[in-house]
Design an enzyme around this catalytic site. Structure first.
Site, PDB file in Angstrom:
ATOM      1  N   GLU A  50       0.804  -1.234   0.000  1.00 38.25           N
ATOM      2  CA  GLU A  50       0.000   0.000   0.000  1.00 38.25           C
ATOM      3  C   GLU A  50       0.831   1.275   0.000  1.00 38.25           C
ATOM      4  O   GLU A  50       0.330   2.337  -0.353  1.00 38.25           O
ATOM      5  CB  GLU A  50      -0.914   0.055   1.233  1.00 38.25           C
ATOM      6  CG  GLU A  50      -1.913  -1.052   1.363  1.00 38.25           C
ATOM      7  CD  GLU A  50      -1.503  -2.065   2.412  1.00 38.25           C
ATOM      8  OE1 GLU A  50      -2.203  -2.183   3.417  1.00 38.25           O
ATOM      9  OE2 GLU A  50      -0.475  -2.737   2.218  1.00 38.25           O
ATOM     10  N   ASN A  51       2.086   1.178   0.444  1.00 41.55           N
ATOM     11  CA  ASN A  51       2.907   2.388   0.448  1.00 41.55           C
ATOM     12  C   ASN A  51       3.438   2.725  -0.947  1.00 41.55           C
ATOM     13  O   ASN A  51       4.030   3.781  -1.139  1.00 41.55           O
ATOM     14  CB  ASN A  51       4.065   2.271   1.450  1.00 41.55           C
ATOM     15  CG  ASN A  51       4.936   1.061   1.203  1.00 41.55           C
ATOM     16  OD1 ASN A  51       4.441  -0.001   0.852  1.00 41.55           O
ATOM     17  ND2 ASN A  51       6.238   1.209   1.380  1.00 41.55           N
TER      18      ASN A  51
END
Length: 217
Positions: A50-51
């Site tokens: 997700e980063n």
């Protein structure tokens, strides 16, 4: 007392069998992060974080970490040829658009209907729900990896969740140190026993109602 390394790897190895060539897969922290180390030869998968990474590889060796390259939990990762970087907004755009084939998450409890409760124990400090809410709603397949019982010996595979639910009716498969379950419309299906585990042990340690796979009955 937590699970030993061998058990954690046993669960991760079983989960790796659910990953097919060419899939886009998101891994949660804990046991799910061990899955890339167990992929069979010749399986090429795009692991997403997700980063903002797509195309993560195996865990780097000690001393070979890149300080600028980590997953959503902040742990160092490697990348494969063809990997790409982007911001979190695009990472969540991919998730919300349904582009992930599989997400593999940890959990505190899973109900026999496939409800996921993995974000908070009331009264304990928690950084927030994180990406689990979007991942569990939008991934094409949701697999939970967890210990079968909590530290007090209570079943984490339950009839109904006593902890706050992250997403209702989202889990497709549960893999624990004792068993593999599939969540189906007709109920929770016991698919496999882990090596050395008896059906009696699973019955004793499972709060949920389940039915046996034809292979086990």
């Amino acid at each position: 007392m937590g699970m030993g390394k061998d058990i954690r790897n046993l669960i991760a190895r079983r989960a790796s069998k659910e990953i097919k060539n060419g899939m886009v897969v998101n891994l949660g922290i804990g046991i799910p992060s061990l899955v890339p180390d167990h992929l069979p030869e010749g399986i090429h998968v795009f692991f997403q974080a997700e980063n903002g990474v797509l195309g993560m590889g195996a865990t780097p060796l000690t001393g070979e970490e890149d300080g600028n390259l980590c997953n959503a939990a902040g742990y160092p990762v490697t990348i494969q040829a063809g990997a790409s970087y982007f911001d979190s907004a695009l990472a969540f755009g991919m998730i919300r658009k349904g582009k992930l084939d599989v997400t593999i998450l940890g959990s505190l409890q899973v109900s026999e209907q496939g409800d996921l409760a993995n974000w908070i124990v009331p009264g304990k400090r928690v950084p927030g729900m994180g990406g689990a809410m979007e991942l569990s709603q939008k991934a094409k397949k949701v697999i939970v990896l967890m210990s079968h019982t909590d530290k007090n010996g209570h079943s984490k595979v339950v009839q109904s969740c006593s902890l706050p639910i992250t997403t209702p009716r989202c889990v497709d498969m549960i893999i624990t140190d004792l068993a593999v379950f599939e969540v189906r419309k007709e109920g929770l299906l016991l698919l496999e026993l882990m090596p050395g585990v008896t059906l009696e042990k699973i019955k004793e340690n499972t709060d949920a109602t389940f039915i046996l796979s034809p292979a086990l009955s």
